[in-house]
Design a protein around this motif. Structure first.
Motif, short mmCIF file in Angstrom:
data_model
loop_
_atom_site.label_atom_id
_atom_site.label_comp_id
_atom_site.label_asym_id
_atom_site.label_seq_id
_atom_site.Cartn_x
_atom_site.Cartn_y
_atom_site.Cartn_z
N UNK A 96 0.82 -1.19 0.00
CA UNK A 96 0.07 0.15 -0.01
C UNK A 96 0.71 1.22 -0.13
N UNK A 97 1.90 1.15 0.77
CA UNK A 97 2.94 2.31 0.72
C UNK A 97 3.60 2.67 -0.57
N UNK A 98 4.16 1.53 -1.11
CA UNK A 98 4.65 1.65 -2.68
C UNK A 98 3.77 2.38 -3.29
N UNK A 99 2.50 1.52 -3.51
CA UNK A 99 1.64 1.92 -4.33
C UNK A 99 1.08 3.69 -4.36
N UNK A 100 0.78 3.81 -3.21
CA UNK A 100 0.37 5.11 -2.76
C UNK A 100 1.30 6.23 -3.13
N UNK A 101 2.67 6.02 -3.01
CA UNK A 101 3.60 7.06 -3.10
C UNK A 101 3.80 7.19 -4.60
N UNK A 102 3.74 6.04 -5.49
CA UNK A 102 3.98 5.82 -7.02
C UNK A 102 2.53 6.59 -7.62
N UNK A 103 1.47 6.58 -7.02
CA UNK A 103 0.31 7.13 -7.64
C UNK A 103 0.60 8.64 -7.38
N UNK A 104 0.87 9.05 -6.28
CA UNK A 104 1.29 10.54 -6.12
C UNK A 104 2.14 11.17 -6.75
#
Length: 293
Positions: A96-104
């Motif tokens: 979740x952390x990796x995907x959230x930062x990647x999307x932002x």
């Protein structure tokens, strides 16, 4: 009981009588679809079945897929003795952390590459894509040495950073394809009405490509959730992720099939629930741009 949604048997019989070839083709198509669905779903059914079978039933030959007394001992052992909930939480935090930062970071980057005349933009895009061409094994030793030097080895933060670096190109390129499909006149109209570039991006582009963002984020989440090799090298002890614990069920001399089935079922379940929650966005996102207007 309402009969509104029930098939019209009379119409089907009439159609089959008047158009035998078309009826045969339809039957073959649906029959092939059912066979493919069974072929794809049977391993999942077998995994769930093994997870609720007693150990003596699992070892029977031929295997039993029906007519057995289900037990939950493998799940109890998994969460009490193996502390699987902690490792499942580790996997969720990293993914979740990796995907959230990647999307932002990735969505604005995709917009920049799609809409702005950036000097060397084609080269930048290819460079971003080329990072996905590197075999993970070729960077394992440098990554381990680097994270050991900075004190991030055997930590969830270090693994999250590596997953972010791998999922970011995926997010950028998938979302860029969706933004390319949008007519620029929508943003130009918004800017004529007083919006600046950032407001047009936030109020016009992001809502329209949200299905694409959801699809890209979900694909990236699955990659991070299932990744084994990076977690094997960069984590250990209490920072292990769920795939490493599943692998630990396979010993040198024997395999704990019940524990393996229970761990696999529990690991697959969150991804299934997320896909059901996002199914409308995923279907729309994966089919967006398939039909040209």
């Amino acid at each position: 009981m309402s009969t509104r949604n029930l098939p019209d048997i009379g119409s089907a019989v009439t159609f089959a009588t008047e158009n035998p070839r078309a009826a045969l083709a339809t039957a073959i198509k649906y029959g092939a679809g059912i066979i493919v669905a069974i072929w794809m779903l049977f391993p999942i059914y077998w995994m769930v079945t093994v997870s609720i079978q007693p150990q003596e039933v699992i070892m029977n030959w031929p295997p039993r897929f029906l007519f057995f007394t289900p037990v939950l001992e493998h799940y109890v052992t998994l969460f009490t003795e193996q502390n699987f909930g902690r490792y499942l939480f580790n996997s969720f935090v990293v993914a979740a952390g990796a995907v959230l930062i990647s999307v932002i970071i990735g969505v604005p980057a995709a917009y920049s590459l799609s809409r702005m005349d950036v000097y060397g933009g084609h080269h930048i895009g290819f460079w971003i894509l080329s990072t996905r061409m590197i075999p993970p094994l070729s960077i394992m030793v440098p990554l381990f040495i680097f994270f050991s030097d900075v004190g991030l080895d055997r930590s969830l933060l270090g693994l999250m950073i590596v997953h972010f670096l791998i999922t970011l190109p995926m997010i950028i390129w998938i979302v860029k394809g969706f933004i390319d499909e949008l007519p620029q006149s929508l943003e130009e109209s918004a800017m004529v009405d007083g919006c600046n570039r950032i407001q047009a991006f936030r109020e016009i582009v992001v809502p329209l490509v949200m299905p694409g963002i959801a699809a890209a984020g979900f694909i990236s989440f699955i990659f991070s959730w299932n990744n084994f090799l990076l977690a094997l090298v960069l984590t250990g002890g209490d920072t292990r992720t769920a795939p490493l614990v599943i692998q630990s069920s396979m010993g040198y001399l024997s395999i704990n099939w019940g524990m393996l089935g229970a761990a696999g079922t529990v690991t697959v379940l969150p991804v299934v629930l997320i896909s059901l929650a996002l199914r409308n966005h995923l279907v729309e996102g994966l089919t967006m741009g398939a039909v040209k207007q």
